[in-house]
Design an enzyme around this catalytic site. Structure first.
Site, mmCIF file in Angstrom:
data_model
loop_
_atom_site.group_PDB
_atom_site.id
_atom_site.type_symbol
_atom_site.label_atom_id
_atom_site.label_comp_id
_atom_site.label_asym_id
_atom_site.label_seq_id
_atom_site.Cartn_x
_atom_site.Cartn_y
_atom_site.Cartn_z
ATOM 1 N N CYS A 419 0.819 -1.211 0.000
ATOM 2 C CA CYS A 419 0.000 0.000 0.000
ATOM 3 C C CYS A 419 0.849 1.255 0.000
ATOM 4 O O CYS A 419 0.369 2.338 -0.334
ATOM 5 C CB CYS A 419 -0.940 0.000 1.209
ATOM 6 S SG CYS A 419 -2.326 -1.148 1.017
ATOM 7 N N LYS A 422 0.933 3.271 -3.276
ATOM 8 C CA LYS A 422 -0.239 3.974 -3.787
ATOM 9 C C LYS A 422 0.081 5.455 -3.998
ATOM 10 O O LYS A 422 0.888 6.052 -3.292
ATOM 11 C CB LYS A 422 -1.412 3.834 -2.810
ATOM 12 C CG LYS A 422 -1.928 2.417 -2.668
ATOM 13 C CD LYS A 422 -3.027 2.318 -1.635
ATOM 14 C CE LYS A 422 -4.303 2.999 -2.075
ATOM 15 N NZ LYS A 422 -5.417 2.729 -1.157
ATOM 16 N N ASP A 469 -9.061 -6.155 -18.146
ATOM 17 C CA ASP A 469 -7.891 -6.052 -19.021
ATOM 18 C C ASP A 469 -6.932 -5.038 -18.420
ATOM 19 O O ASP A 469 -7.360 -4.044 -17.808
ATOM 20 C CB ASP A 469 -8.292 -5.586 -20.431
ATOM 21 C CG ASP A 469 -8.762 -6.732 -21.312
ATOM 22 O OD1 ASP A 469 -7.918 -7.579 -21.631
ATOM 23 O OD2 ASP A 469 -9.953 -6.764 -21.665
ATOM 24 N N ASP A 492 -14.790 -6.693 -24.721
ATOM 25 C CA ASP A 492 -15.422 -7.969 -24.371
ATOM 26 C C ASP A 492 -16.914 -7.798 -24.095
ATOM 27 O O ASP A 492 -17.721 -8.683 -24.416
ATOM 28 C CB ASP A 492 -14.741 -8.577 -23.138
ATOM 29 C CG ASP A 492 -13.345 -9.092 -23.450
ATOM 30 O OD1 ASP A 492 -13.109 -9.483 -24.605
ATOM 31 O OD2 ASP A 492 -12.499 -9.093 -22.540
ATOM 32 N N GLY A 542 -11.337 2.570 -8.273
ATOM 33 C CA GLY A 542 -10.168 1.891 -8.803
ATOM 34 C C GLY A 542 -9.005 1.934 -7.838
ATOM 35 O O GLY A 542 -9.154 2.263 -6.649
ATOM 36 N N HIS A 543 -7.833 1.626 -8.363
ATOM 37 C CA HIS A 543 -6.611 1.595 -7.560
ATOM 38 C C HIS A 543 -5.493 2.238 -8.371
ATOM 39 O O HIS A 543 -5.290 1.886 -9.534
ATOM 40 C CB HIS A 543 -6.236 0.165 -7.190
ATOM 41 C CG HIS A 543 -5.002 0.074 -6.337
ATOM 42 N ND1 HIS A 543 -5.039 0.157 -4.969
ATOM 43 C CD2 HIS A 543 -3.699 -0.059 -6.675
ATOM 44 C CE1 HIS A 543 -3.803 0.060 -4.486
ATOM 45 N NE2 HIS A 543 -2.967 -0.065 -5.512
ATOM 46 N N THR A 544 -4.781 3.165 -7.762
ATOM 47 C CA THR A 544 -3.700 3.886 -8.441
ATOM 48 C C THR A 544 -2.424 3.764 -7.634
ATOM 49 O O THR A 544 -2.401 4.073 -6.444
ATOM 50 C CB THR A 544 -4.056 5.381 -8.608
ATOM 51 O OG1 THR A 544 -5.323 5.472 -9.260
ATOM 52 C CG2 THR A 544 -3.014 6.091 -9.444
ATOM 53 N N ASP A 630 -14.097 -10.429 -29.741
ATOM 54 C CA ASP A 630 -13.217 -9.337 -30.168
ATOM 55 C C ASP A 630 -11.817 -9.901 -30.387
ATOM 56 O O ASP A 630 -11.362 -10.794 -29.672
ATOM 57 C CB ASP A 630 -13.205 -8.174 -29.161
ATOM 58 C CG ASP A 630 -12.748 -8.575 -27.773
ATOM 59 O OD1 ASP A 630 -12.908 -9.755 -27.405
ATOM 60 O OD2 ASP A 630 -12.229 -7.704 -27.055
#
Length: 755
Positions: A419, A422, A469, A492, A542-544, A630
């Site tokens: 963590c 981050k 993805d 997708d 989300g996660h950055t 796809d």
């Protein structure tokens, strides 16, 4: 612990791909400055060399010979390339404003955007004449004139306004090319009339008498009507008026007059001269704004005024690169004094030229050969780029960063994993505050009221589709990468006949100072949000984190009706196979990494990659598609095999019908393939008569891994042509019917290739 080697300390932004800036890119590529992020913003991916424009018009040079490809050059320089139009500057906020992307921040800025002939000075000129600059637009209009002349037998009157070297060269080159093209068809050019207009009393003002006499003779021999000594006072459609009241009816008016500056500079706050050009001192730095530089036609060196000529832009490249480097390092800038006299080599259109310098002049074919040698030598500097050694860990130069920045970089070098990797909440909240993700009534908890997790509602009767993805950046523009990554992640959902509902972002941004990290994250997510919003997909969280390479992905949820759901299985004998987008992204970007891909090839690929599959999927469903997927990392063949197995069918694939991106066959011929290609090639065992099929040069592209590729679907034969026609109206202009579904045979291999 993570290394801080990739940390960014300062941003150097170049506006325009002019002659000075290509030299800057080359020099920074030869001697990179660790801690500096270099960005080029240019409307064109290939910048024309003005010295070869007459030769290009005359037919002596091919397009690529007369243009510098900015894509490989930026790759060599380690520069990000943003293809966009600049519309203004916020000098207080130190950002560049662009037409089609978020603002771009800078610490040091350089402007080399050239000039355009002034049409605003003459009533009616704007919109009724063809300015010779910007050259890229002029070339397109010249080609339209050429085609028009070749098909008509009516009299055509061509006028060139401007009796300087540029005007004379363009007129004679145009005449030479049109005469040669008509002669190839067995036609004379006696239906073409040429006029040269100027307000000076003689042609080639500023050149010596010998050069003027040479061109006066050539113009007489070519039956060009030379009309000097009167300014053009008015232009209408197909007509111009001179100061003495004479009017001339013309079918084409080429405008090669005094240079003008970009209008957006007026509101920039930079100190400008009376003509609107950026005032710079002997170091090429703005007299009003330290850290802002200008070169070439757009610059007015106040102590050393010179004509607007490409020769000065070329000569300013080296001192500009030096002073940009010194400015970044906080060092004293070096003055530059341009030469007063210079050699001019002016062509007559037919591999003949006149040389002029001071009072000396000489003409002949040898002078054209001299000019050709000089021009080609200049172009080789930017097309034959040296291979670079493997980069060593950077050591930041003294002066690039102050004590506070170095302290922050030291902290980056010891940045924790887990963590601790981050991105800080302050940076993240500032970026999210600038973004506007759409809202949906079925998003109960999202970014508008963030919590530990997002909460979404599944409407009654709907099924939920989940996909994820994630991949690292393959282009240097985070805004474009954000668009492609989001589009790829949505593929997708569309392929299965669903509509996206929500997305969670997974982001890794490069190490750097807080301002650079924030800017990169904003650029990245601005592109992604545009695509997600257009698809009615809500970004809910989300996660950055920070890492060595920029990467982005999305976990996407979609909704679908059970009856509408499309699967990979379901192909039926007799169905036709439709592919909605061309192939070739894998080989093209592998070539781009090696500086072997032309800029226009990469442009073509990116246009395809940012095109959404949403409308294509709806079209396929409307025409009764029986199965769909796809085309992504496994390549066309890999995904086709995934469809044949559950469908218990065979497929005949027509190599001649496959659509390819511009340049894909060229890079395959060079032997350049994606790193994933060898794994995909293992699937060749699914092809019958492999030895015969593999002899076709198109064969490797069926294994090429695609990013944000098109949809591959089976459609009933009676619907296939109508489906293809509708796809064309929806913008999938390279969609194609590529094969036929066959009953399953006795052979183990399900795929047959036709050539």
């Amino acid at each position: 612990m993570q290394s801080g080697d990739a940390a960014i300390l300062k941003d150097l932004v170049l506006i325009g791909g002019g002659h000075s800036h290509v030299a800057v890119l080359k020099r920074f590529g030869m001697n990179k400055l660790a801690g500096v992020r270099l960005t080029l913003i240019s409307q064109d991916a290939q910048t024309p060399y003005s010295g070869m424009l007459p030769g290009l018009i005359a037919g002596h040079y091919a397009f690529d010979e007369a243009h510098i490809d900015l894509g490989p050059l930026c790759r060599f320089a380690g520069a990000r390339f943003y293809q966009d139009e600049v519309t203004g500057l916020d000098l207080e906020g130190r950002v560049v404003l662009c037409r089609n992307r978020p603002p771009v921040r800078f610490d040091v800025l350089s402007i080399n955007i050239g000039s355009t002939p002034r049409t605003a000075d003459v009533p009616g000129a704007a919109g009724n004449v063809v300015p010779v600059k910007p050259i890229s637009r002029f070339i397109a209009q010249w080609e339209a004139l050429r085609e028009r002349v070749l098909v008509t037998r009516d009299r055509v009157r061509i006028g060139v306004v401007g009796t300087g070297a540029g005007g004379v060269e363009i007129l004679l080159a145009t005449q030479h090319r049109l005469r040669a093209l008509l002669a190839e068809g067995g036609r004379p050019d006696d239906h073409l009339d040429y006029y040269l207009f100027g307000n000076a009393d003689e042609i080639l003002p500023g050149h010596n008498a010998g050069a003027r006499r040479s061109f006066e003779r050539v113009l007489r021999e070519r039956n060009v009507q030379v009309l000097t000594g009167q300014a053009i006072t008015e232009v209408a459609s197909g007509r111009l008026r001179r100061a003495n009241g004479e009017t001339y009816d013309l079918d084409e008016i080429l405008w090669v007059t005094s240079a003008g500056a970009a209008p957006w500079l007026r509101a920039s706050g930079l100190s400008l001269d009376a003509q609107g050009f950026i005032e710079v001192n002997e170091t090429l730095e703005s007299v009003s704004h330290p850290g802002v530089f200008a070169a070439g036609d757009i610059a007015a060196v106040i102590r050393h005024p010179r004509p607007k000529s490409g020769v000065f832009a070329v000569r300013q490249g080296a001192p500009l690169a030096l002073n940009l480097r010194r400015s970044l390092l906080g060092r004293t800038l070096r003055p530059f004094r341009p030469q007063r006299r210079f050699l001019s080599l002016i062509s007559t259109g037919d591999r003949y030229a006149v040389a002029s310098r001071g009072r000396w002049s000489r003409e002949g074919r040898s002078m054209w050969q001299w000019k050709d040698w000089i021009d080609r030598r200049f172009m080789r500097k930017f097309s034959e780029l040296p291979d670079m050694a493997v980069a060593k860990p950077p050591e930041f130069a003294t002066g690039l960063a102050d004590a506070a920045a170095l302290g922050e970089i030291s902290a980056i070098a010891m940045r924790c994993g887990g963590c601790g990797a981050k991105v800080g909440s302050t940076v993240l909240s500032r970026v999210l505050g600038q973004l506007s993700p759409i809202g949906r009534p079925d998003i109960l908890i999202g970014l508008d009221a963030p919590d530990d997790a997002a909460v979404v509602e599944v409407p009654p009767g709907k099924m939920m589709i989940h996909t994820v993805d994630y991949f690292r950046a393959f282009v240097d523009d985070p805004y474009i990468f954000g668009k492609v990554a989001a589009n790829h992640s949505l593929g997708d959902i569309f392929a299965m006949g669903g509509e996206p509902q929500s997305a969670l972002a997974i982001v890794t941004v490069s190490y750097g100072l807080e301002a650079q990290v924030e800017d990169q994250l904003f650029q990245l997510m601005s592109g992604a949000i545009e695509v997600l919003n257009a698809a009615d997909c809500a970004l809910v969280g989300g996660h950055t984190s920070e890492g060595a390479e920029l990467s982005l992905g999305f976990a996407v949820n979609g909704l679908a009706d059970r009856a509408r759901l499309m699967r990979k299985g379901g192909m039926r004998p007799g169905d036709r196979l439709i592919l909605t987008k061309p192939l070739g992204t894998g080989t093209l970007f592998a070539a781009d990494m090696r500086m072997k891909a032309k800029g226009r090839w990469i442009d073509d690929a990116l246009v395809s990659m940012v095109q959404s599959n949403r409308a294509g999927a709806a079209c396929l469903h409307h025409h009764g598609a029986t199965s769909c997927t796809d085309v992504t990392g496994f390549g066309l063949l890999g995904h086709l095999i995934e469809m044949t197995r559950p469908s218990s069918v065979d497929v005949t694939l027509d190599l001649a019908s496959l659509p390819f991106l511009d340049g894909a066959l060229d890079t395959v011929r060079m032997g350049i393939f994606s790193s994933l290609q060898p794994q995909n090639v293992r699937l060749r065992r699914a092809i019958r008569d492999i030895e015969t099929a593999s002899a076709d040069e198109r064969f490797p592209l069926i294994f090429d891994p695609q990013t944000a590729g098109g949809l591959l679907a089976s459609v009933p034969a009676e619907q296939a042509e109508a489906c293809l026609a509708e796809l064309g109206t929806l913008g999938y202009d390279r969609a194609a019917i590529i094969g036929t579904v066959m009953p399953q045979g006795d052979a183990l291999e399900p795929i047959t290739l036709c050539r």
